[in-house]
Design an enzyme around this catalytic site. Structure first.
Site, PDB file in Angstrom:
ATOM      1  N   ASP A   9      -1.462 -13.223   5.955  1.00 55.30           N
ATOM      2  CA  ASP A   9      -0.829 -12.323   4.997  1.00 55.30           C
ATOM      3  C   ASP A   9      -1.495 -12.532   3.637  1.00 55.30           C
ATOM      4  O   ASP A   9      -1.500 -13.648   3.111  1.00 55.30           O
ATOM      5  CB  ASP A   9       0.662 -12.697   4.942  1.00 55.30           C
ATOM      6  CG  ASP A   9       1.452 -11.853   3.960  1.00 55.30           C
ATOM      7  OD1 ASP A   9       0.843 -11.101   3.171  1.00 55.30           O
ATOM      8  OD2 ASP A   9       2.692 -11.965   3.985  1.00 55.30           O
ATOM      9  N   ASP A  33      -0.103  -2.664   0.286  1.00 58.32           N
ATOM     10  CA  ASP A  33       0.417  -2.254  -1.012  1.00 58.32           C
ATOM     11  C   ASP A  33       1.908  -2.608  -1.125  1.00 58.32           C
ATOM     12  O   ASP A  33       2.348  -3.245  -2.106  1.00 58.32           O
ATOM     13  CB  ASP A  33       0.213  -0.728  -1.127  1.00 58.32           C
ATOM     14  CG  ASP A  33       0.263  -0.214  -2.548  1.00 58.32           C
ATOM     15  OD1 ASP A  33       0.339  -1.040  -3.481  1.00 58.32           O
ATOM     16  OD2 ASP A  33       0.227   1.020  -2.726  1.00 58.32           O
ATOM     17  N   SER A 128      -8.506   0.656   3.898  1.00 59.64           N
ATOM     18  CA  SER A 128      -8.541   1.929   4.650  1.00 59.64           C
ATOM     19  C   SER A 128      -8.295   1.810   6.152  1.00 59.64           C
ATOM     20  O   SER A 128      -8.316   2.822   6.846  1.00 59.64           O
ATOM     21  CB  SER A 128      -9.869   2.690   4.427  1.00 59.64           C
ATOM     22  OG  SER A 128      -9.936   3.218   3.131  1.00 59.64           O
ATOM     23  N   TYR A 132      -4.857   4.815   6.292  1.00 57.32           N
ATOM     24  CA  TYR A 132      -5.995   5.709   6.062  1.00 57.32           C
ATOM     25  C   TYR A 132      -6.933   5.851   7.270  1.00 57.32           C
ATOM     26  O   TYR A 132      -7.931   6.564   7.205  1.00 57.32           O
ATOM     27  CB  TYR A 132      -6.756   5.297   4.800  1.00 57.32           C
ATOM     28  CG  TYR A 132      -6.040   5.675   3.506  1.00 57.32           C
ATOM     29  CD1 TYR A 132      -4.847   6.401   3.518  1.00 57.32           C
ATOM     30  CD2 TYR A 132      -6.553   5.312   2.266  1.00 57.32           C
ATOM     31  CE1 TYR A 132      -4.186   6.747   2.339  1.00 57.32           C
ATOM     32  CE2 TYR A 132      -5.906   5.657   1.074  1.00 57.32           C
ATOM     33  CZ  TYR A 132      -4.720   6.365   1.122  1.00 57.32           C
ATOM     34  OH  TYR A 132      -4.080   6.709  -0.051  1.00 57.32           O
TER      35      TYR A 132
HETATM   36  N1  AR6 Z   1      -1.951  -8.894   4.424  1.00 56.60           N
HETATM   37  C1  AR6 Z   1      -3.179  -8.557   4.870  1.00 56.60           C
HETATM   38  N2  AR6 Z   1      -3.452  -7.389   5.491  1.00 56.60           N
HETATM   39  C2  AR6 Z   1      -2.419  -6.543   5.691  1.00 56.60           C
HETATM   40  C3  AR6 Z   1      -1.101  -6.818   5.274  1.00 56.60           C
HETATM   41  C4  AR6 Z   1      -0.884  -8.069   4.612  1.00 56.60           C
HETATM   42  N3  AR6 Z   1       0.311  -8.421   4.179  1.00 56.60           N
HETATM   43  N4  AR6 Z   1      -0.308  -5.770   5.604  1.00 56.60           N
HETATM   44  C5  AR6 Z   1      -1.097  -4.869   6.238  1.00 56.60           C
HETATM   45  N5  AR6 Z   1      -2.370  -5.326   6.302  1.00 56.60           N
HETATM   46  P1  AR6 Z   1      -2.967  -0.283   4.732  1.00 56.60           P
HETATM   47  P2  AR6 Z   1      -4.969   1.693   3.846  1.00 56.60           P
HETATM   48  C6  AR6 Z   1      -3.574  -4.694   6.880  1.00 56.60           C
HETATM   49  O1  AR6 Z   1      -2.242   0.756   5.515  1.00 56.60           O
HETATM   50  O2  AR6 Z   1      -5.341   2.008   5.236  1.00 56.60           O
HETATM   51  C7  AR6 Z   1      -0.385   2.347   1.562  1.00 56.60           C
HETATM   52  O3  AR6 Z   1       0.794   3.053   1.746  1.00 56.60           O
HETATM   53  C8  AR6 Z   1      -3.368  -3.557   7.840  1.00 56.60           C
HETATM   54  O4  AR6 Z   1      -3.104  -4.050   9.147  1.00 56.60           O
HETATM   55  O5  AR6 Z   1      -2.185  -1.249   3.947  1.00 56.60           O
HETATM   56  O6  AR6 Z   1      -6.061   1.482   2.822  1.00 56.60           O
HETATM   57  C9  AR6 Z   1      -1.048   2.665   0.227  1.00 56.60           C
HETATM   58  O7  AR6 Z   1      -0.102   2.907  -0.789  1.00 56.60           O
HETATM   59  C10 AR6 Z   1      -4.712  -2.843   7.753  1.00 56.60           C
HETATM   60  O8  AR6 Z   1      -5.676  -3.473   8.597  1.00 56.60           O
HETATM   61  O9  AR6 Z   1      -4.036   0.405   3.697  1.00 56.60           O
HETATM   62  C11 AR6 Z   1      -1.845   3.880   0.538  1.00 56.60           C
HETATM   63  O10 AR6 Z   1      -1.060   5.056   0.486  1.00 56.60           O
HETATM   64  C12 AR6 Z   1      -5.151  -3.048   6.319  1.00 56.60           C
HETATM   65  O11 AR6 Z   1      -4.310  -4.088   5.807  1.00 56.60           O
HETATM   66  C13 AR6 Z   1      -2.296   3.656   1.957  1.00 56.60           C
HETATM   67  O12 AR6 Z   1      -1.332   2.778   2.527  1.00 56.60           O
HETATM   68  C14 AR6 Z   1      -5.040  -1.821   5.411  1.00 56.60           C
HETATM   69  O13 AR6 Z   1      -3.891  -1.054   5.775  1.00 56.60           O
HETATM   70  C15 AR6 Z   1      -3.636   2.974   2.022  1.00 56.60           C
HETATM   71  O14 AR6 Z   1      -4.042   2.876   3.356  1.00 56.60           O
END
Ligand code: AR6
Length: 187
Positions: A9, A33, A128, A132
């Protein structure tokens, strides 16, 4: 600078700066986020609102990055970056190339800002690859390729000691591990 990989995390990382996969509104969301705002507390959102009221009135453009306080997180700064949404097949190859460059830009800009702030260690998520929709292997090639290239060119100077990719789950970790191995030593 050392490029390291860890599974876990990102909000638990003891580093100088944590990169957030934000959206252009800077006002929070799900995924990383949501986790960063929950763990870091309201100070981060207040700083994001201040950015929106000032220089980033129209939001943070895709591929760019901006730093705020890290609130209660065990870091000094959160660097918010906006990844591109993965294109649909019908969008075509030039659009995929354009968005891939934007994804590379997220890492370039985040690390540039980290170095500028004087951070020595930075934790980075797989931008992403969640909401995304970017496929993990392609994202890993772009992310690791860009950071290796920055290191090779010496673009980050002597500032950073560690760029730590924090992967959520064993599958993502395995993909990053394989791609890093391949890019640094060949297949
Ligand atoms: N620590 C590390 N990685 C994580 C965690 C964590 N706590 N939680 C999720 N991941 P995403 P995006 C991973 O969806 O695709 C948001 O709503 C997850 O498994 O967080 O860039 C923003 O506000 C994945 O592999 O980001 C935007 O609207 C990676 O982090 C949108 O999502 C990125 O997933 C951005 O989408």
């Amino acid at each position: 600078m050392e490029i390291t990989l860890t599974q876990g995390d990102i909000t638990r990382q003891r580093v100088d700066a944590i990169v957030n996969a934000a959206n252009s509104s800077l006002l929070g969301g799900g995924g990383v986020d949501g986790a960063i705002h929950r763990a870091g507390g309201p100070e981060i959102l207040a700083a994001c609102r201040a950015l929106r009221a000032g220089h980033y009135g129209k939001g943070l453009p895709t591929g760019q990055a901006v730093a705020t306080t890290a609130g209660r997180l065990p870091a000094r700064w959160v660097i918010h970056t906006v990844g591109p949404v993965h294109p649909r097949p019908e969008d075509g190859a030039p659009e995929l190339a354009r968005r891939t460059e934007l994804l590379a830009s997220c890492y370039r800009e985040s690390l540039r800002i980290a170095a500028e702030l004087g951070a020595r260690s930075v934790a980075l998520p797989a931008v992403s690859t969640g909401v995304y929709g970017w496929p993990m292997e392609s994202a890993a090639r772009t992310a690791l390729g860009e950071v290796l290239e920055l290191e090779r060119k010496g673009s980050l100077g002597e500032a950073l000691d560690e760029a730590r990719f924090v992967l959520f789950g064993a599958d993502a970790y395995g993909v990053f591990e394989q791609v890093l191995q391949e890019l640094s030593h060949g297949p």
